[in-house]
Design a protein around this motif. Structure first.
Motif, PDB file in Angstrom:
ATOM      1  N   ARG A 100       0.850  -1.172   0.000  1.00 51.46           N
ATOM      2  CA  ARG A 100       0.000   0.000   0.000  1.00 51.46           C
ATOM      3  C   ARG A 100       0.887   1.223   0.000  1.00 51.46           C
ATOM      4  NH1 ARG A 100      -0.848   2.606   4.737  1.00 51.46           N
ATOM      5  NH2 ARG A 100      -3.012   3.049   4.269  1.00 51.46           N
ATOM      6  N   VAL A 101       0.384   2.328  -0.544  1.00 51.82           N
ATOM      7  CA  VAL A 101       1.122   3.574  -0.533  1.00 51.82           C
ATOM      8  C   VAL A 101       0.815   4.301   0.762  1.00 51.82           C
ATOM      9  CG1 VAL A 101       1.479   5.803  -1.656  1.00 51.82           C
ATOM     10  CG2 VAL A 101       1.140   3.742  -3.044  1.00 51.82           C
ATOM     11  N   GLY A 102       1.808   4.417   1.607  1.00 56.61           N
ATOM     12  CA  GLY A 102       1.646   5.075   2.885  1.00 56.61           C
ATOM     13  C   GLY A 102       2.187   6.487   2.850  1.00 56.61           C
ATOM     14  N   LEU A 103       1.705   7.318   3.751  1.00 54.83           N
ATOM     15  CA  LEU A 103       2.114   8.716   3.829  1.00 54.83           C
ATOM     16  C   LEU A 103       2.942   8.901   5.091  1.00 54.83           C
ATOM     17  CD1 LEU A 103       1.708  11.426   2.332  1.00 54.83           C
ATOM     18  CD2 LEU A 103      -0.235  11.860   3.841  1.00 54.83           C
ATOM     19  N   LEU A 104       4.183   9.345   4.905  1.00 49.26           N
ATOM     20  CA  LEU A 104       5.078   9.561   6.035  1.00 49.26           C
ATOM     21  C   LEU A 104       5.575  11.004   6.010  1.00 49.26           C
ATOM     22  CD1 LEU A 104       6.116   6.533   4.590  1.00 49.26           C
ATOM     23  CD2 LEU A 104       6.600   6.343   7.026  1.00 49.26           C
ATOM     24  N   TYR A 105       5.822  11.547   7.188  1.00 52.13           N
ATOM     25  CA  TYR A 105       6.231  12.946   7.292  1.00 52.13           C
ATOM     26  C   TYR A 105       7.669  13.031   7.803  1.00 52.13           C
ATOM     27  CZ  TYR A 105       1.433  14.350   6.443  1.00 52.13           C
ATOM     28  OH  TYR A 105       0.208  14.549   5.858  1.00 52.13           O
ATOM     29  N   ALA A 162     -12.448   4.905  20.492  1.00 50.86           N
ATOM     30  CA  ALA A 162     -12.656   6.351  20.395  1.00 50.86           C
ATOM     31  C   ALA A 162     -11.632   7.013  19.481  1.00 50.86           C
ATOM     32  CB  ALA A 162     -12.603   6.984  21.784  1.00 50.86           C
ATOM     33  N   GLY A 163     -10.753   6.222  18.846  1.00 46.58           N
ATOM     34  CA  GLY A 163      -9.784   6.777  17.917  1.00 46.58           C
ATOM     35  C   GLY A 163      -8.493   7.241  18.563  1.00 46.58           C
ATOM     36  N   LEU A 164      -8.242   6.844  19.813  1.00 52.91           N
ATOM     37  CA  LEU A 164      -7.009   7.214  20.504  1.00 52.91           C
ATOM     38  C   LEU A 164      -5.974   6.111  20.320  1.00 52.91           C
ATOM     39  CD1 LEU A 164      -5.317   8.948  22.461  1.00 52.91           C
ATOM     40  CD2 LEU A 164      -6.404   7.701  24.345  1.00 52.91           C
ATOM     41  N   ALA A 165      -4.834   6.468  19.742  1.00 56.49           N
ATOM     42  CA  ALA A 165      -3.727   5.530  19.576  1.00 56.49           C
ATOM     43  C   ALA A 165      -2.721   5.766  20.697  1.00 56.49           C
ATOM     44  CB  ALA A 165      -3.061   5.710  18.225  1.00 56.49           C
ATOM     45  N   GLY A 181       4.212  16.608  15.716  1.00 58.50           N
ATOM     46  CA  GLY A 181       3.278  16.848  14.622  1.00 58.50           C
ATOM     47  C   GLY A 181       3.412  15.821  13.517  1.00 58.50           C
ATOM     48  N   GLY A 182       4.655  15.411  13.215  1.00 63.66           N
ATOM     49  CA  GLY A 182       4.876  14.402  12.183  1.00 63.66           C
ATOM     50  C   GLY A 182       4.319  13.053  12.574  1.00 63.66           C
ATOM     51  N   LEU A 183       4.465  12.696  13.845  1.00 64.99           N
ATOM     52  CA  LEU A 183       3.884  11.441  14.332  1.00 64.99           C
ATOM     53  C   LEU A 183       2.370  11.450  14.192  1.00 64.99           C
ATOM     54  CD1 LEU A 183       5.793  10.518  17.622  1.00 64.99           C
ATOM     55  CD2 LEU A 183       5.582   9.128  15.556  1.00 64.99           C
ATOM     56  N   LEU A 184       1.754  12.544  14.647  1.00 71.29           N
ATOM     57  CA  LEU A 184       0.297  12.632  14.595  1.00 71.29           C
ATOM     58  C   LEU A 184      -0.210  12.582  13.158  1.00 71.29           C
ATOM     59  CD1 LEU A 184      -2.410  13.041  16.037  1.00 71.29           C
ATOM     60  CD2 LEU A 184      -2.002  15.503  15.933  1.00 71.29           C
ATOM     61  N   CYS A 185       0.410  13.365  12.277  1.00 67.18           N
ATOM     62  CA  CYS A 185      -0.037  13.393  10.878  1.00 67.18           C
ATOM     63  C   CYS A 185       0.149  12.036  10.207  1.00 67.18           C
ATOM     64  CB  CYS A 185       0.732  14.468  10.106  1.00 67.18           C
ATOM     65  SG  CYS A 185       0.268  16.161  10.519  1.00 67.18           S
ATOM     66  N   THR A 186       1.263  11.369  10.491  1.00 71.82           N
ATOM     67  CA  THR A 186       1.502  10.051   9.902  1.00 71.82           C
ATOM     68  C   THR A 186       0.440   9.056  10.348  1.00 71.82           C
ATOM     69  OG1 THR A 186       3.895  10.406   9.699  1.00 71.82           O
ATOM     70  CG2 THR A 186       3.123   8.118   9.766  1.00 71.82           C
ATOM     71  N   LEU A 187       0.092   9.071  11.625  1.00 79.93           N
ATOM     72  CA  LEU A 187      -0.891   8.119  12.144  1.00 79.93           C
ATOM     73  C   LEU A 187      -2.308   8.438  11.682  1.00 79.93           C
ATOM     74  CD1 LEU A 187       0.460   7.580  15.760  1.00 79.93           C
ATOM     75  CD2 LEU A 187       0.357   5.888  13.928  1.00 79.93           C
ATOM     76  N   GLN A 188      -2.594   9.710  11.431  1.00 76.99           N
ATOM     77  CA  GLN A 188      -3.960  10.073  11.057  1.00 76.99           C
ATOM     78  C   GLN A 188      -4.334   9.680   9.631  1.00 76.99           C
ATOM     79  OE1 GLN A 188      -4.234  14.251  12.162  1.00 76.99           O
ATOM     80  NE2 GLN A 188      -5.321  13.726  14.031  1.00 76.99           N
ATOM     81  N   GLN A 189      -3.394   9.097   8.871  1.00 77.58           N
ATOM     82  CA  GLN A 189      -3.783   8.556   7.570  1.00 77.58           C
ATOM     83  C   GLN A 189      -4.657   7.320   7.737  1.00 77.58           C
ATOM     84  OE1 GLN A 189      -0.481   6.364   5.369  1.00 77.58           O
ATOM     85  NE2 GLN A 189       0.647   7.210   7.124  1.00 77.58           N
ATOM     86  N   PHE A 190      -4.618   6.729   8.929  1.00 76.53           N
ATOM     87  CA  PHE A 190      -5.460   5.581   9.238  1.00 76.53           C
ATOM     88  C   PHE A 190      -6.775   6.104   9.813  1.00 76.53           C
ATOM     89  CE2 PHE A 190      -1.040   4.210   9.749  1.00 76.53           C
ATOM     90  CZ  PHE A 190      -0.998   3.200   8.786  1.00 76.53           C
ATOM     91  N   SER A 191      -7.872   5.720   9.203  1.00 82.41           N
ATOM     92  CA  SER A 191      -9.171   6.263   9.600  1.00 82.41           C
ATOM     93  C   SER A 191      -9.521   5.938  11.042  1.00 82.41           C
ATOM     94  CB  SER A 191     -10.266   5.737   8.657  1.00 82.41           C
ATOM     95  OG  SER A 191     -10.334   4.311   8.706  1.00 82.41           O
ATOM     96  N   GLU A 192      -8.906   4.892  11.589  1.00 82.75           N
ATOM     97  CA  GLU A 192      -9.196   4.498  12.964  1.00 82.75           C
ATOM     98  C   GLU A 192      -8.561   5.424  13.995  1.00 82.75           C
ATOM     99  OE1 GLU A 192      -9.316   0.892  10.333  1.00 82.75           O
ATOM    100  OE2 GLU A 192      -8.038   2.655  10.586  1.00 82.75           O
ATOM    101  N   ILE A 193      -7.633   6.285  13.566  1.00 86.78           N
ATOM    102  CA  ILE A 193      -6.846   7.077  14.510  1.00 86.78           C
ATOM    103  C   ILE A 193      -7.145   8.564  14.364  1.00 86.78           C
ATOM    104  CG2 ILE A 193      -4.512   7.721  15.232  1.00 86.78           C
ATOM    105  CD1 ILE A 193      -3.587   4.973  14.264  1.00 86.78           C
ATOM    106  N   GLU A 194      -7.492   9.198  15.474  1.00 89.60           N
ATOM    107  CA  GLU A 194      -7.701  10.643  15.514  1.00 89.60           C
ATOM    108  C   GLU A 194      -6.709  11.345  16.431  1.00 89.60           C
ATOM    109  OE1 GLU A 194     -11.675  11.569  16.604  1.00 89.60           O
ATOM    110  OE2 GLU A 194     -12.578  10.628  14.836  1.00 89.60           O
ATOM    111  N   ARG A 195      -6.372  10.675  17.548  1.00 90.95           N
ATOM    112  CA  ARG A 195      -5.499  11.291  18.531  1.00 90.95           C
ATOM    113  C   ARG A 195      -4.360  10.335  18.891  1.00 90.95           C
ATOM    114  NH1 ARG A 195      -8.621  12.090  23.513  1.00 90.95           N
ATOM    115  NH2 ARG A 195      -9.812  10.290  22.790  1.00 90.95           N
TER     116      ARG A 195
END
Length: 338
Positions: free
Chosen positions: A52-57, A120-123, A144-158
């Protein structure tokens, strides 16, 4: 600027980036030591195909901003772990990123001990002690890079970070450690000098260009917090046309005197009409491609936009290098790929 005011503003920026909507006493869950809180491996269904094409910061080499990079991530039930591991500064990753003018986000020898994602979307991510070996001055980009990288997964918000199974009272750069990061992720945040009310603003994301050392051009999102605006779409384009800030390390191929004539949405098609100055761009085909991609990526951030029709003085045109603007264009699905 007064040094005291500058520090206060920097602190407010950090809060906006990481904790918007969560900066209230007692809002976070009670955290437990490692022996009481287990971190089961995150299990997400794999995407079809071999990868899969993943998004990393990753930060630029001077740690001024984050650049989203798309890479192939092997499919597995532990795709979240695999994605995070591609942020760690191994010798191989440093070698791969050097031609792009980028560096790894996480210190070398950082290990992901465990990941737990609740309903609840908390990783909750548990790192080894090497995680905190980053330069504290780059903390805003690391978190910020950690949060943005993880938020590509719909299950993760925080995101909540643990180190060796323990929560931190504060991170090395002073960021509070017991408040989950997110849900907002205002990447590469810039705040309008006129903005005074940090609870009432319009945030728009625009895309500028970064010239990598070996000649490759990467597209970089910049979030601007502005005075409240009735039309966020028009505000985004106005900020795009205004160009990057001086000294930011970014550039725009859109001519500086280009003006927005009109913008409106018809179902899932947004029609943007720009002034004739757009045609005075330089850089040949590359310049034309950058202009189009900057506009498409910027407008793709807006809800309900699937295609973009670019007009010049109300007319459908073809740019001299052959770029066809006579038909609606779709935002690029893959960019900054390596």
């Amino acid at each position: 600027m007064n040094r005291g005011l500058g520090w206060s503003r920097a602190l407010l920026l950090l809060l906006l980036v990481l904790f918007w909507g969560l900066c209230f006493p007692g809002c976070g869950p009670e955290l437990q030591p490692r022996e009481e809180f287990e971190f089961p491996e995150a299990q997400l269904p794999p995407e079809p195909g071999a990868g899969r094409v993943g998004l990393l910061y990753y930060p630029d080499q001077q740690w001024r901003f984050l650049v989203p990079v798309q890479r192939e991530i092997p499919d597995s039930g532990t795709v979240v772990r695999t994605t995070l591991e591609k942020l760690v500064g191994t010798p191989q990753l440093r070698e791969e990123l050097e031609p792009l003018g980028l560096v790894p986000l996480l210190p070398s020898e950082t290990t992901v001990f465990g990941i737990h994602i609740d309903e609840a979307g908390l990783a909750r991510v548990d790192f080894s002690s090497s995680f905190v070996d980053y330069n504290p001055s780059g903390e805003r980009l690391v978190l910020g890079g950690l949060l943005c990288t993880l938020q590509q997964f719909s299950e993760i918000e925080r995101l909540e970070v643990f180190v060796e199974g323990q929560s931190l009272d504060k991170f090395p750069g002073g960021t509070p450690g017991r408040i989950p990061l997110g849900p907002e992720s205002l990447i590469n945040l810039e705040v309008d000098d006129a903005l005074k009310d940090y609870h009432n603003f319009t945030a728009v994301t625009v895309y500028f260009c970064f010239f990598a050392p070996q000649g490759r051009i990467l597209y970089v999102p910049v979030t601007r917090a502005l005075q409240p605006a009735e039309d966020s779409s028009a505000a985004a384009i106005e900020e795009l046309l205004a160009g990057p800030r001086s000294g930011s390390g970014l550039f725009s191929d859109i001519p500086a005197d280009t003006e927005l004539r009109s913008l409106h949405l018809e179902e899932e098609l947004i029609i943007i009409d720009l002034s004739e100055e757009l045609l005075s761009y330089e850089g040949g085909r590359t310049g034309a491609e950058n202009i189009v991609n900057q506009i498409l990526l910027t407008l793709a951030q807006l809800e309900g936009v699937n295609k973009v029709q670019i007009l010049v003085e109300g007319e459908k045109v073809k740019l001299p290098e052959g770029t066809d603007l006579t038909v609606p264009l779709e935002p690029p699905g893959v960019y900054n790929f390596f």
